[in-house]
Design an enzyme around this catalytic site. Structure first.
Site, PDB file in Angstrom:
ATOM      1  N   LYS A 123       8.280  46.187 -21.738  1.00  0.00           N
ATOM      2  CA  LYS A 123       7.199  45.136 -22.270  1.00  0.00           C
ATOM      3  C   LYS A 123       6.053  45.280 -21.425  1.00  0.00           C
ATOM      4  O   LYS A 123       5.049  44.672 -22.172  1.00  0.00           O
ATOM      5  CB  LYS A 123       8.498  44.232 -21.936  1.00  0.00           C
ATOM      6  CG  LYS A 123       7.914  42.189 -23.049  1.00  0.00           C
ATOM      7  CD  LYS A 123       8.788  41.420 -23.287  1.00  0.00           C
ATOM      8  CE  LYS A 123       8.967  40.443 -21.523  1.00  0.00           C
ATOM      9  NZ  LYS A 123       8.572  40.027 -20.937  1.00  0.00           N
ATOM     10  N   ASP A 143       9.193  40.399 -26.711  1.00  0.00           N
ATOM     11  CA  ASP A 143       9.417  39.166 -26.059  1.00  0.00           C
ATOM     12  C   ASP A 143      10.204  38.707 -26.586  1.00  0.00           C
ATOM     13  O   ASP A 143      10.169  38.342 -27.413  1.00  0.00           O
ATOM     14  CB  ASP A 143       7.777  38.191 -25.384  1.00  0.00           C
ATOM     15  CG  ASP A 143       7.551  37.655 -25.687  1.00  0.00           C
ATOM     16  OD1 ASP A 143       7.166  37.964 -27.185  1.00  0.00           O
ATOM     17  OD2 ASP A 143       6.383  36.752 -25.080  1.00  0.00           O
TER      18      ASP A 143
END
Ligand code: SF4
Length: 213
Positions: free
Chosen positions: A120, A138
């Site tokens: 991420k 997320d």
């Protein structure tokens, strides 16, 4: 979601906010990387409060190493998990200096070798610093992908792959920012603001909130 609806979905997000900006404060690629590492399980607002002062003093791996772990902790002690984050920031600064000439690598595999940097974080850096059309999943993007039906998946990676598959190339660069802002401010976890949501018409969420009459 149908192809035409997906196009309209992004088109509406684009009309509302043609050039979306990230909300994390940074001044160069290195401080962006540090800010994203610090933002794991923390709010951008909380991270910005700490980094506003930190980045006045520190703008490079060399300066971070000079500052040292103990001093760094004083700057970031209001951020969750600050002990392990301080350790990672110092370690990644050493690694950048020793192996990448102090530069942030423009490559997912290399980024993910850095302490505290997962997929991420790497995707956020690749998108903001280097302009790649990456989609960092997320909690907000995970929720939006599943609720709307645009990119459903059981894991963040599955949602990311599905977003990549269905997002038209013309929207790919800004998609991550549009989706994060949608999830953060409109499609909120507890009570989504469906009546004011610009993608309401295309969203498959079964229990959309309605106006109180
Ligand atoms: S209509 Fe509601 S559930 Fe669907 S994306 Fe918008 S806020 Fe989220």
């Amino acid at each position: 979601m149908k192809k035409s609806s997906i196009h309209a979905f992004y088109s509406n997000l684009q009309k509302q906010n043609p050039t979306p900006k990230g909300e994390l404060y940074f001044i160069n690629d290195y401080t962006l990387l540090v800010a994203v590492v610090l933002s794991a399980q923390a709010t951008d607002v909380g991270v910005n409060k700490a980094t506003l002062l930190l980045f006045k003093k520190v703008k490079s791996p060399k300066e971070m190493i000079k500052l040292g772990e103990l001093e760094l902790k004083k700057y970031i002690k209001t951020i969750g998990l600050f002990n392990s984050k301080a350790k990672n920031v110092i370690s990644l600064s050493h690694m950048l200096l020793n192996e990448y000439d102090g530069q942030v690598p423009e490559n997912r595999e290399e980024l993910q070798k850095l302490p505290g940097v997962g997929r991420k974080t790497a995707n956020v850096v690749l998108n903001i610093a280097f302009g790649y059309p990456t989609i960092a999943v997320d909690t907000h993007l995970f929720r939006v992908g599943n609720r709307t039906g645009i990119a459903p998946g059981k894991t963040p990676l599955e949602v990311e792959k599905n977003f990549e598959k269905v997002t038209p190339s013309e929207f790919a660069y800004h998609a991550h920012q549009w989706l994060i802002l949608l999830g953060r401010y409109v499609c909120k976890a507890r009570k989504p603001d469906c009546p004011v949501c610009v993608v309401n018409k295309f969203c498959a969420f079964k229990t959309k909130t309605m106006y109180d009459i």
